[in-house]
Write an enzyme that holds these catalytic residues in place. Structure first.
Site, PDB file in Angstrom:
ATOM      1  CG  ASP A  57      -3.570 -10.601  -6.687  1.00 37.47           C
ATOM      2  OD1 ASP A  57      -3.906 -11.793  -6.758  1.00 37.47           O
ATOM      3  OD2 ASP A  57      -2.386 -10.229  -6.735  1.00 37.47           O
ATOM      4  CD  GLU A  84       1.705 -10.862  -5.170  1.00 38.72           C
ATOM      5  OE1 GLU A  84       2.327 -11.909  -4.864  1.00 38.72           O
ATOM      6  OE2 GLU A  84       1.105 -10.713  -6.242  1.00 38.72           O
ATOM      7  CG  ASP A 143      10.797 -21.241  -3.580  1.00 35.86           C
ATOM      8  OD1 ASP A 143      11.916 -20.982  -4.047  1.00 35.86           O
ATOM      9  OD2 ASP A 143      10.437 -22.382  -3.236  1.00 35.86           O
ATOM     10  CG  HIS A 153       6.279 -11.115  -3.408  1.00 39.35           C
ATOM     11  ND1 HIS A 153       7.363 -10.561  -2.764  1.00 39.35           N
ATOM     12  CD2 HIS A 153       5.836 -12.120  -2.608  1.00 39.35           C
ATOM     13  CE1 HIS A 153       7.570 -11.178  -1.623  1.00 39.35           C
ATOM     14  NE2 HIS A 153       6.665 -12.151  -1.504  1.00 39.35           N
ATOM     15  CG  HIS A 181       3.054 -12.700  -9.412  1.00 38.95           C
ATOM     16  ND1 HIS A 181       2.027 -13.582  -9.215  1.00 38.95           N
ATOM     17  CD2 HIS A 181       3.755 -13.162 -10.472  1.00 38.95           C
ATOM     18  CE1 HIS A 181       2.103 -14.556 -10.108  1.00 38.95           C
ATOM     19  NE2 HIS A 181       3.153 -14.320 -10.877  1.00 38.95           N
ATOM     20  CG  ASP A 191      -0.764  -9.656 -10.406  1.00 42.36           C
ATOM     21  OD1 ASP A 191      -0.149  -9.078 -11.323  1.00 42.36           O
ATOM     22  OD2 ASP A 191      -0.283 -10.608  -9.769  1.00 42.36           O
TER      23      ASP A 191
END
Length: 236
Positions: free
Chosen positions: A7, A9, A52, A57, A152, A157
């Site tokens: 995963d 970010e 946003d 995160h 997140h 994750d």
């Protein structure tokens, strides 16, 4: 098989628009079991995250200022991922960002280094059509504890997705012996039975059962145009 649940970010949603990876989390599975050989990096993206994205995160621009750049760690990352099968939720997003980062350092696209990519979002849509299939929704549906996921995070994750993937594919190993049994000292005991000592009773059909059987054959005769195999065997 070696699998890596991955995963990322990012600073925003568009790799082509200049957004960058700020965190990479990888969890290793071998024979469907967690090995603990994980990989986790934060990167200095050389740009600020969109507002946003920050809400998603929570990784501040200041925190990332002194982190290494992706280019400095690209070789270590590719060595770790090499020849593994990747498991990613909404794979197109993460692969797109990784390919762009690799392009910046003169590397080939990610598919050149790994054996395969499994998209768990595509899997979930096929398994649960018409339902929400976000990571949180799958955790709830498959009873994976995600209570610690307030924001997140790539490594968290990836760990959750590993549990989700194992639950989603558990049916595939239903007829297999648990690989963990092989590591124990317990050995299977095979008992041989001499079947020649057993006398099996033969129970002939009674008149009612024979009549019912004949009725079924008559029905089959009608539907098959007189080609019922059992009738042919009886006549032989």
């Amino acid at each position: 098989m070696r699998q890596i649940v991955l995963d990322t970010e990012t600073t925003g949603l568009s790799a082509e628009g200049g957004d960058r990876i700020i965190e990479l989390g990888c969890v290793e599975l071998y024979a469907r079991k967690l090995t603990g050989n994980n990989l986790h990096f934060y990167f200095n993206p050389e740009r600020d995250s969109h507002e946003d994205a920050l809400k998603v995160h929570g990784i501040s621009n200041e925190f990332l200022r002194d982190k290494p750049k992706f280019a400095e760690l690209s070789e270590e990352i590719l060595d770790y991922l090499g020849d593994a099968e990747l498991i990613i939720h909404n794979a197109a997003f993460d692969i797109g960002f990784l390919n762009k980062e690799l392009e910046r350092v003169g590397k080939k696209p990610l598919k050149a280094y790994v054996s395969n990519v499994i998209d768990t979002l595509a899997m979930a849509k096929e398994m649960f059509p018409g339902k929400r299939n976000s990571l949180d929704a799958l955790c709830d549906r498959l009873e994976v504890d995600n209570s610690g996921r307030t924001l997140h995070g790539a490594l968290l994750d990836a760990e959750l997705l590993a549990d989700v993937y194992i639950n989603m594919t558990r049916g595939q190993e239903a007829l297999l012996i648990d690989a963990g049994d092989a590591s124990t000292d317990t050995q299977a005991v095979v008992v041989q039975v001499d079947l020649s000592t057993y006398v099996l009773s033969v129970l002939p059909a009674n008149a009612q059962e024979l009549a019912a059987h004949d009725d079924v054959l008559t029905q089959l005769d009608k539907s098959s145009g007189g080609k019922t195999v059992w009738r042919q065997i009886q006549a032989a």
